[in-house]
Design an enzyme around this catalytic site. Structure first.
Site, short mmCIF file in Angstrom:
data_model
loop_
_atom_site.label_atom_id
_atom_site.label_comp_id
_atom_site.label_asym_id
_atom_site.label_seq_id
_atom_site.Cartn_x
_atom_site.Cartn_y
_atom_site.Cartn_z
N LYS A 1 0.84 -1.21 0.00
CA LYS A 1 0.00 0.00 0.00
C LYS A 1 0.88 1.25 0.00
O LYS A 1 1.74 1.42 0.86
CB LYS A 1 -0.90 0.01 1.24
N LYS B 1 -9.98 13.10 8.22
CA LYS B 1 -9.38 12.79 9.53
C LYS B 1 -9.30 14.06 10.38
O LYS B 1 -9.20 15.16 9.84
CB LYS B 1 -7.96 12.25 9.32
N ASP C 1 1.72 6.73 5.20
CA ASP C 1 0.75 5.73 4.75
C ASP C 1 1.18 5.03 3.47
O ASP C 1 0.43 4.26 2.89
CB ASP C 1 -0.62 6.41 4.58
N GLU D 1 -9.48 3.57 2.76
CA GLU D 1 -9.09 3.61 1.35
C GLU D 1 -8.02 2.57 0.99
O GLU D 1 -7.91 2.18 -0.16
CB GLU D 1 -8.58 5.02 0.99
N ARG E 1 -7.74 -0.62 1.64
CA ARG E 1 -8.31 -1.86 1.11
C ARG E 1 -8.85 -1.65 -0.31
O ARG E 1 -8.88 -2.59 -1.11
CB ARG E 1 -9.38 -2.38 2.08
N1 BES Z 1 -3.95 4.75 7.01
C1 BES Z 1 -5.02 4.52 7.89
C2 BES Z 1 -4.66 3.60 9.04
C3 BES Z 1 -3.80 4.21 10.12
C4 BES Z 1 -4.38 5.02 11.07
C5 BES Z 1 -2.48 3.91 10.21
C6 BES Z 1 -3.59 5.56 12.08
C7 BES Z 1 -1.71 4.43 11.23
C8 BES Z 1 -2.26 5.26 12.16
C9 BES Z 1 -6.19 3.89 7.14
O1 BES Z 1 -6.34 4.29 5.83
C10 BES Z 1 -7.42 4.28 7.87
O2 BES Z 1 -7.72 5.43 7.89
N2 BES Z 1 -8.10 3.30 8.48
C11 BES Z 1 -9.27 3.56 9.23
C12 BES Z 1 -10.29 2.53 8.86
C13 BES Z 1 -11.67 2.82 9.39
C14 BES Z 1 -12.25 4.05 8.69
C15 BES Z 1 -12.55 1.63 9.18
C16 BES Z 1 -8.91 3.46 10.70
O3 BES Z 1 -8.11 2.60 11.07
O4 BES Z 1 -9.38 4.29 11.47
ZN ZN Z 2 -4.64 4.91 4.87
MN MN Z 3 -7.47 6.10 5.69
#
Ligand code: BES
Ligand code: ZN
Ligand code: MN
Length: 489
Positions: A261, A273, A284, A345, A347
């Protein structure tokens, strides 16, 4: 840095520093050295200045011989691979703090296995030497490094032969980690999808075993990658699908495919966010960066394996073309997805890359992604999350993680979790609700990986550290390299 291995008589080798790993009981070459120094080491232990506890270091200057030093490195209690690696890391850091130009690392008292120990010494030296190369450069000056050469010493000839292999391997792994760290640390205004594509092409330049191709958004449209393109829709930076092939052995050997990714910045999209620590979303793309790191290490070792890296690279931004919550898109597999949260995003880009991976008839596919915040809740910043549709592959990756000190821990992919992805308007939703976020994210990916052996590494907790030492870690390059190497050794 130049690494060599030697089993010549220790006191005859010329160098300006010696790293001596030892507990409080001096043994083997430690005894010999102590005698040659009129008991200087044993008297430090007796005085309590050096206790020999794991990771403790003490620099001892040898009287009369200016510029010569012994770095004592405590080993007591370093009973696991992980603790031995931590110990070696401490030794590497202490060595680099001195002005030593040429060092001897005494490969005794830690592991029986010289190949492993030498590989860790070389890896630690490379990673401890890493300095961020700032872009733009500004006035940040890098510190010059004095150390040019390291000799890994072991008493046996067979040990030195094994150590030579370990040094080459470990040095390549360390450099691969540094490649991943540098890409991870670059700000998102420099490290765009296009920048990653150009770096991938640069990796292949002049390399007989490597070819890079880059798919544009027009190519992805032809392939019907509607899911990936729904993420880049809201960004002014065009997405790239980077494919790097490393062919180190005959073409009929099925490749290991790594899918990384690379969201070069994740704002969350319309599901924006919060702004606290949002800068960390430049990391990321660390999954993709680890794929670059592995390819780099394979080039350095010229390992006889076939590996294909696929790196879907895009920003996740909220402009007027952005995907909206509730939108339904069609993935390359033909399955439709209701996007309930544009921040899930990763996935969405991985699923199309995973479908694309089918064409390479892979021996196994491993995806690497900073996929969920939930994995940090479960495993903290210590271990990656591992999920797999194949028990044997999962076991191999877990033991690679342990051996390389780059640990992972397995979570289940049970049907009950998969059910949480149900949607009234499409084949699936892109989120599974508040609970078990790491597992439901992997269940989503599992719907696209039924045709091959697959494992998923969620490295959201391990790919970078925050706080004063903020920076990318280069994980899971060591785990992946151990797995790939174990296929041919
Ligand atoms: N890149 C993030 C995951 C992430 C969050 C990595 C914080 C490191 C620190 C990913 O794209 C994301 O935003 N995931 C969400 C998924 C949720 C919306 C189901 C998450 O983990 O909050
Ligand atoms: Zn992400
Ligand atoms: Mn995200």
């Amino acid at each position: 840095m130049e690494f060599t291995a030697s089993s010549a008589k220790l006191l005859n080798i010329k160098a300006d520093s010696l790293i001596l790993a030892t507990g409080p009981q001096l043994q083997n070459s430690a005894l010999e050295l102590d005698q040659s120094l009129d008991g200087a080491i044993s008297s430090l232990i007796k005085a309590g200045d050096f206790t020999g506890k794991t990771g403790e270091t003490l620099v001892l200057h040898i009287p009369g011989a200016s510029g010569k030093r012994i770095i004592l490195l405590g080993t007591e209690g370093a009973t696991t691979a992980q603790k031995q690696i931590n110990t070696i890391n401490a030794g590497a850091k202490a060595l680099l703090k001195t002005a030593s130009k040429k060092a001897i690392w005494i490969g005794e008292n830690l592991s029986e296995d010289d190949e492993w120990q030498a590989s860790m010494v070389a890896r630690s030296m490379q990673t401890a030497s890493y300095q961020y190369a700032p872009q733009p450069r500004g006035n940040k000056k890098s510190k010059p490094q004095t150390l040019k050469a390291l000799i890994y010493w072991t008493p046996s000839k067979a040990g030195a032969i094994a150590a030579k292999k370990g040094l080459a391997y470990g040095s390549a792994v360390g450099n691969g980690m540094n490649t991943a760290r540098q890409l991870g640390n670059l700000p998102a205004n420099i490290c765009t999808p296009n920048y990653l594509a150009s770096q991938a092409k640069a990796l292949a330049k002049g390399q007989a075993k490597v070819t890079t191709s880059v798919l544009t958004e027009a190519d992805m449209k032809k392939l019907k990658m509607g899911s990936l393109l729904s993420v880049s829709a809201g960004s002014d930076q065009p997405a790239k699908l980077i494919v790097i092939k490393y062919q180190g052995t005959k073409a009929t050997t099925k490749p290991v495919v790594l899918v990384g990714k690379a969201v070069t910045f994740d704002t969350g999209g319309i599901s924006l966010k919060p702004s606290g620590a949002m800068d960390e979303m430049k990391y990321d793309m660390c999954g993709g960066a680890s794929v670059f790191g592995v390819i780099n290490a394979l080039i350095e070792t010229q390992m006889p394996v076939n590996v294909i890296g696929i790196v879907p690279a895009t920003e996740n931004m909220p402009n007027g073309h952005a995907t909206k919550p509730g939108d339904v898109v069609t993935s390359m597999s033909g399955q439709t997805i209701e996007i309930l949260n544009t921040d899930a995003e990763g996935r969405l880009i991985l699923c199309d890359a995973l479908t694309y991976a089918e064409r390479f008839k892979p021996a196994a596919v491993i995806d690497i992604a900073t996929l969920t915040g939930a994995v940090i809740g479960a495993l903290g910043k210590v271990s990656a999350g591992l999920l797999s549709n194949d028990d044997e592959l999962a076991e191999q990756l877990l033991s690679s993680g342990t051996r390389s000190g780059d640990r992972a821990w397995r979570l289940p992919l049970w049907e009950e979790y998969d059910q949480l992805l149900k949607s009234n308007f499409a084949d699936m939703a892109n989120i599974g609700g508040a609970q078990a976020g790491t597992i439901t994210a992997a269940c989503f990916l599992a719907r696209f990986t039924k045709k091959y052996k697959w494992a998923h590494l969620d490295v959201a907790g391990t790919a970078w550290i925050n706080g004063a030492q903020k920076g990318a870690t280069g994980r899971p390059v060591p785990l992946l390299m151990d797995y790939i190497y174990s296929q041919v050794s």
